[in-house]
Write an enzyme that holds these catalytic residues in place. Structure first.
Site, mmCIF file in Angstrom:
data_model
loop_
_atom_site.group_PDB
_atom_site.id
_atom_site.type_symbol
_atom_site.label_atom_id
_atom_site.label_comp_id
_atom_site.label_asym_id
_atom_site.label_seq_id
_atom_site.Cartn_x
_atom_site.Cartn_y
_atom_site.Cartn_z
ATOM 1 N N HIS A 71 3.671 2.779 12.920
ATOM 2 C CA HIS A 71 2.663 3.853 12.985
ATOM 3 C C HIS A 71 3.116 5.001 13.896
ATOM 4 C CE1 HIS A 71 -0.935 1.234 11.487
ATOM 5 N NE2 HIS A 71 0.067 1.301 10.631
ATOM 6 N N HIS A 89 0.811 -1.224 0.000
ATOM 7 C CA HIS A 89 0.000 0.000 0.000
ATOM 8 C C HIS A 89 0.836 1.261 0.000
ATOM 9 C CE1 HIS A 89 0.188 0.829 4.433
ATOM 10 N NE2 HIS A 89 0.275 -0.472 4.535
ATOM 11 N N GLU A 113 -5.007 1.471 2.424
ATOM 12 C CA GLU A 113 -5.042 0.331 3.333
ATOM 13 C C GLU A 113 -5.327 0.808 4.749
ATOM 14 O OE1 GLU A 113 -3.546 -2.702 6.211
ATOM 15 O OE2 GLU A 113 -2.829 -0.678 5.973
ATOM 16 N N GLU A 114 -4.699 1.900 5.138
ATOM 17 C CA GLU A 114 -4.791 2.337 6.533
ATOM 18 C C GLU A 114 -6.172 2.891 6.877
ATOM 19 O OE1 GLU A 114 -2.479 1.490 8.433
ATOM 20 O OE2 GLU A 114 -0.535 1.563 7.418
ATOM 21 N N GLU A 116 3.943 -6.257 3.870
ATOM 22 C CA GLU A 116 3.575 -5.300 4.913
ATOM 23 C C GLU A 116 4.753 -5.010 5.827
ATOM 24 O OE1 GLU A 116 1.694 -3.248 6.145
ATOM 25 O OE2 GLU A 116 -0.263 -3.433 5.196
ATOM 26 N N ASP A 158 6.299 1.022 6.562
ATOM 27 C CA ASP A 158 4.888 0.657 6.376
ATOM 28 C C ASP A 158 4.200 1.693 5.506
ATOM 29 O OD1 ASP A 158 2.282 -0.152 6.607
ATOM 30 O OD2 ASP A 158 2.030 0.486 8.674
HETATM 31 ZN ZN LIG Z 1 0.754 -1.264 6.450
#
Ligand SMILES: [Zn+2]
Ligand SMILES: *[C@@H]1O[C@H](CO)[C@@H](O)[C@H](O)[C@H]1NC(C)=O
Ligand SMILES: *[C@@H]1O[C@H](CO)[C@@H](O)[C@H](O)[C@H]1NC(C)=O
Ligand SMILES: *[C@@H]1O[C@H](CO)[C@@H](O)[C@H](O)[C@H]1NC(C)=O
Ligand SMILES: *[C@@H]1O[C@H](CO)[C@@H](O)[C@H](O)[C@H]1NC(C)=O
Length: 860
Positions: free
Chosen positions: A309, A162, A209-210, A236, A174
């Site tokens: 994140h 993503h 995606e998030e 991922e 990520d």
């Molecule tokens: Zn991810």
């Protein structure tokens, strides 16, 4: 009888003798677990002249996305920039393909590009919450590389990463890293002169995606080539270091395909732990599985998950070698899956639960079916029972108190008691740390440090549990360990738990050790230390590997699972449980030396535990690279014109109420006390992060109306009802809820109603219930709607529906929008000051996500 053989070494000398093994094996396991290849810089191999996968190139892509563009949160301008950049990359590769074919007309190669854009809705239950997602005009960039023929395109592998990043993060690992890897794989494949794909590869650069997997839903439900997908490889990241782990593998064919990669890294244990749901995480893989009914592999970088994140998910924090490792594995996988030997044409049966055991052990990747496992483990159990009987020696008549079976049962009970004792010992200390001393999560900043705190406690508990058993014979206890391990392997496997195989892997060398012992020793002797050495190797190395993977995942995870999660007990239990697996022969080994030695060792371990408690009580959980996650919302209620500051944490470490107190003193109105809020269905303040909001411990602060913070943001955020018709005869009302949100993203609405029909899915709950609907849309798309038919309540036919709504101001996100903070209004002014204050107050040990939200309530 030589239960007191004069020649026996004491505990210290015996341990010293086994020490090279006890230290060396975990050390080698450590080296193996974290080994990464040398990063490659050149795009072509100077000796062969062929294209090669370049880490430098992968990271350059990742850096462009995460730093030059920045936070690519769905709906923001940067998100749209990421999309445009990716379209250009795809078109570049298509041009390269065409040039290559023009230069070499015999080369069978075709690259097709789609820029998919579409809208949809899906139900996305998570963490026990029912939730609906709706999306408007989100995008995917799709490149299909094939040999250009219909047959070549009939069966394809989908590889997905993503482009977007989540709210608080620039998302270098990520998932920009995986985007870079896919681009590099395309470059290498297309430019390799003789490469001809027998089966097509579909590269999906998914752009949402998030926001809860909207873009993969869009591909899986609407893309014209979705039907040709036979298998998925999803890439991922939940961390920035170490080898990428295969943590979901859903068919035997794909597990076998994975065995072709140069450096496999995955075990069925990770697979089963993940699919049990306790990690509370999910990937696009779920959409492909649910909507395309295909199997595949889910692979992610998981080391140093502290940065997952977070603001610090930057290229500079990605360990060298990570991209090379993952890239070469993915490339090998794609080469195999697109080759004539590919399993793709056989993968038409859809998704069924796989029945394959796989392990990563001593550098080998072992695969066998559940059927084979059943046969192997049952054989092992029978063999260990026969062996236990064969090597059993009747004690001297004076010592004989019970039958051979009775003695075996008693020593098996002692082995079981040691495991329970270890768990109890560690958990008593956990209770003391978290509740007694208020020093919870003292181990947080280093994944493996918790072993120093909880291993002595677990050992004390295990040893203490042995005292009530009195004297047990070493040989019988040794046999009990083997019997129990092979029994657990059998029963677990028969219940369909493939992970039970780890017990077979340890029981097997113990059987060998027992046989060896029969040769090395006489009937009444102690067990030879050589036999211990043989029997210890596997549990030490596999146990160490288990420690590394489990702690790498779970220790950072406790920083985001909320105040209520029993973090201390989870970690204590992991140390005790995995420790028991790693040292299965502790019980026979200790009984070799008798009661007095066990008592002394218990005292020693307890003293060590006390020292560990003292040392860990002085540690603080967070530091600059292992930060506390904080969430800050500046809420403007457009219904009431009120402003509030909401601050929340997502962990159980001590000190947050004190920090809240200081926030009240410095930021709220005079005399304010921080108000702890209840996080339930009626608290809509945090709905933009629903359902993760369930993990938050929120406080609410009234904000003083500082004059410099008063330039109201111009917005026209509103919820209304149109096409509103009531049919009193049938007792129903039909309406379209229209949400207009210019400049506002990630809108969420919540309302109570008995919905009979709506445009979200086919089956709304058949009762009066609270519903949550969240939206994600492409930049500049400012309206969405929901048609529904609701039941009119019988007791109150004129009842209206109260709709709570909330969203994020696209320009008021700190630090994502630092570069254009002037456009973010009062929220951004506040955030700049507040973030600097927090940085100072916590000495850089907290990472806050600051969101300028707008919300209100409308009665329709
Ligand atoms: Zn991810
Ligand atoms: C696909 O299935 C067929 C029939 O079961 C088998 O003969 C063939 O070997 C399989 N191909 C691969 C690549 O597994
Ligand atoms: C997927 O395919 C399998 C095998 O054909 C079938 O049993 C299963 O019901 C399908 N699942 C879905 C969600 O369609
Ligand atoms: C609702 O009204 C809008 C105009 O406001 C119209 O375009 C739409 O088709 C209507 N929808 C339904 C379900 O009647
Ligand atoms: C705004 O205020 C109204 C009235 O007090 C309340 O019902 C609603 O939950 C508030 N919404 C937000 C997002 O603060």
């Amino acid at each position: 009888m030589s239960t007191h053989s004069p020649r026996r070494w004491g505990l210290g000398k015996s341990l010293l003798c086994l020490a090279p093994l006890l230290v060396g094996v975990p050390f080698l396991a450590y080296r193996e677990n974290y080994a990464l290849p040398e990063p490659v810089i050149d795009l072509t191999n100077p000796t062969t002249g062929l294209p090669q996968l370049s880490e430098a190139r992968v990271l350059a892509h990742a850096k462009y996305l995460s730093e030059d563009i920045g936070f690519r949160t769905v709906g923001t301008r940067e998100h749209a920039e990421g999309d445009a950049w990716m379209v250009k990359q795809a078109e570049d590769i298509q041009r390269q393909c065409e040039e290559i074919v023009r230069a070499h007309p015999t080369r069978k190669l075709e690259c097709e590009v789609w820029h998919q854009q579409g809208s949809g809705a899906h139900r996305f239950d998570m963490m026990g919450h029912r939730l609906y997602k709706t999306y408007v005009d989100l995008t995917n960039i799709v490149v299909r590389v094939s040999d250009g023929t219909q047959e070549g395109k009939q069966h394809a592998v989908l590889v997905n990463a993503h482009l977007d990043s989540t709210l608080p993060s620039p998302g270098a690992a990520d998932d920009a890293l995986s985007v870079g890897i896919m681009l590099e794989c395309m470059r290498v494949l297309v430019n390799t002169p003789d490469w001809v794909p027998s089966h097509a590869i579909i590269f999906l650069f998914n752009n949402a995606e998030e926001s809860l997997q909207d873009a993969s839903h869009l591909f899986a439900t609407q893309h014209p080539i979705r039907e040709s997908v036979r298998a998925v490889v999803n890439l991922e990241a939940a961390g920035t270091t170490g080898r990428e782990l295969l943590f979901q593998a859903t068919s035997e064919e794909m597990i076998r395909a994975y065995s072709h990669v140069p450096r496999p890294y995955g075990t069925i244990v990770a697979n089963e732990v993940f699919s049990s749901g306790i990690i509370l995480s999910d990937t696009d893989f779920r959409q492909f599985q649910d909507y395309m009914n295909v199997t595949g592999l889910d692979i992610a970088v998981i080391g140093n998950s502290y940065l997952y994140h977070m603001r610090k998910d930057l290229v500079e924090n990605i360990e060298p070698g990570v991209a090379q490792h993952m890239g070469e594995n993915v490339l090998a996988l794609l080469l195999h899956l697109s080759s004539p030997e590919s399993p793709l044409p056989n993968l038409t049966a859809g998704f069924t639960k796989p029945k394959t055991v796989f392990y990563q052990y001593l550098g080998a990747f072992i695969i066998y079916s559940f059927r084979t496992a059943n046969i192997l483990y049952i054989t092992l159990f029978v063999a260990s029972a026969a062996l236990a009987r064969a090597v059993y020696v009747d004690p001297a008549p004076a010592l004989r108190t019970k039958s051979a079976l009775g003695e075996q049962v008693k020593s098996a009970a002692a082995v079981g008691a040691a495991v329970i004792g270890a768990l109890v010992g560690a958990n008593v200390v956990a209770l003391l740390m978290a509740k007694g001393l208020g020093k919870g999560m003292s181990w947080f900043s280093s994944e493996r440090s918790c072993m120093l705190l909880y291993a002595p406690a677990a050992l004390s508990g295990a040893l203490l549990s042995q005292l009530p058993f009195g004297r047990l014979r070493e040989r019988t206890t040794f046999a009990s360990v083997i019997l129990l391990q092979s029994f657990v392997a059998c029963v677990g496997q028969l219940l369909g738990v493939g992970s039970a195989g780890v017990f077979a892997l340890t029981a097997f060398p113990m059987v060998v050790a027992t046989a060896l012992n029969a040769i090395l020793t006489k009937a009444g002797d102690d067990i030879s230390l050589w036999s211990y050495a043989v029997a210890l190797f596997t549990p030490l190395s596999l146990g160490a590997q288990m420690f590394f993977i489990v702690l790498d995942v779970f220790v950072p995870l406790t920083g985001r699972t909320g105040e209520e999660a029993p973090a201390e007990h989870i970690i204590a239990s992991i140390v005790a449980g995995v420790g028991a697996y790693t040292l299965p022969l502790l019980v026979p080994f200790m009984h070799r030396f008798g009661q007095r030695t066990i008592t002394r060792a218990t005292v020693l371990c307890t003293m060590l535990t006390a020292v560990a408690i003292a040392v860990f009580s002085m540690r603080s959980p967070f530091d600059q690279m292992h930060q506390k996650r904080m969430f800050v919302i500046h809420m403007e209620n457009i219904t009431t014109q009120e402003q509030y500051l909401h601050v929340a944490a997502a962990d159980s470490a001590p000190g947050f109420p004190q920090l809240a107190q200081r926030i009240a003193e410095d930021w709220s109105v005079p005399g304010a006390v921080p108000t702890p809020m209840t996080m339930d269905a009626w608290n809509n303040d945090w709905d933009v992060v629903y359902p993760f909001s369930a993990f938050l411990t929120p406080y609410k602060f009234e904000l003083p109306l500082k004059s410099e913070h008063l330039d109201a943001i111009d917005h026209g955020f509103a919820v209304s009802a149109t096409n509103d018709t009531t049919d009193r005869h049938s007792g129903t009302r039909s309406l379209t809820l229209l949400v207009r949100h210019p400049g506002i993203i990630w809108t969420a609405i919540a309302f109570n109603a008995h919905v009979l029909k709506w445009t979200l899915d086919e089956s709304p709950p058949e009762e009066y219930a609270r519903h949550y609907v969240k939206e994600g849309s492409f930049y500049g798309h400012d309206a969405w709607s929901l048609d529904m038919v609701v039941k009119i309540p019988e007791h109150d036919p004129d009842a209206r529906i109260a709709v709570n709504f909330v969203g994020i101001h696209e320009k008021a996100m700190w630090p994502a929008k630092v570069a254009e903070k002037a456009h973010g209004g009062r929220a951004m002014q506040l955030f700049e000051e507040f973030d600097a204050w927090l940085e100072k107050e916590t000495a850089g040990t907290a990472d806050a996500l600051l969101l300028g939200c707008v919300g209100g309530i409308t009665i329709v």
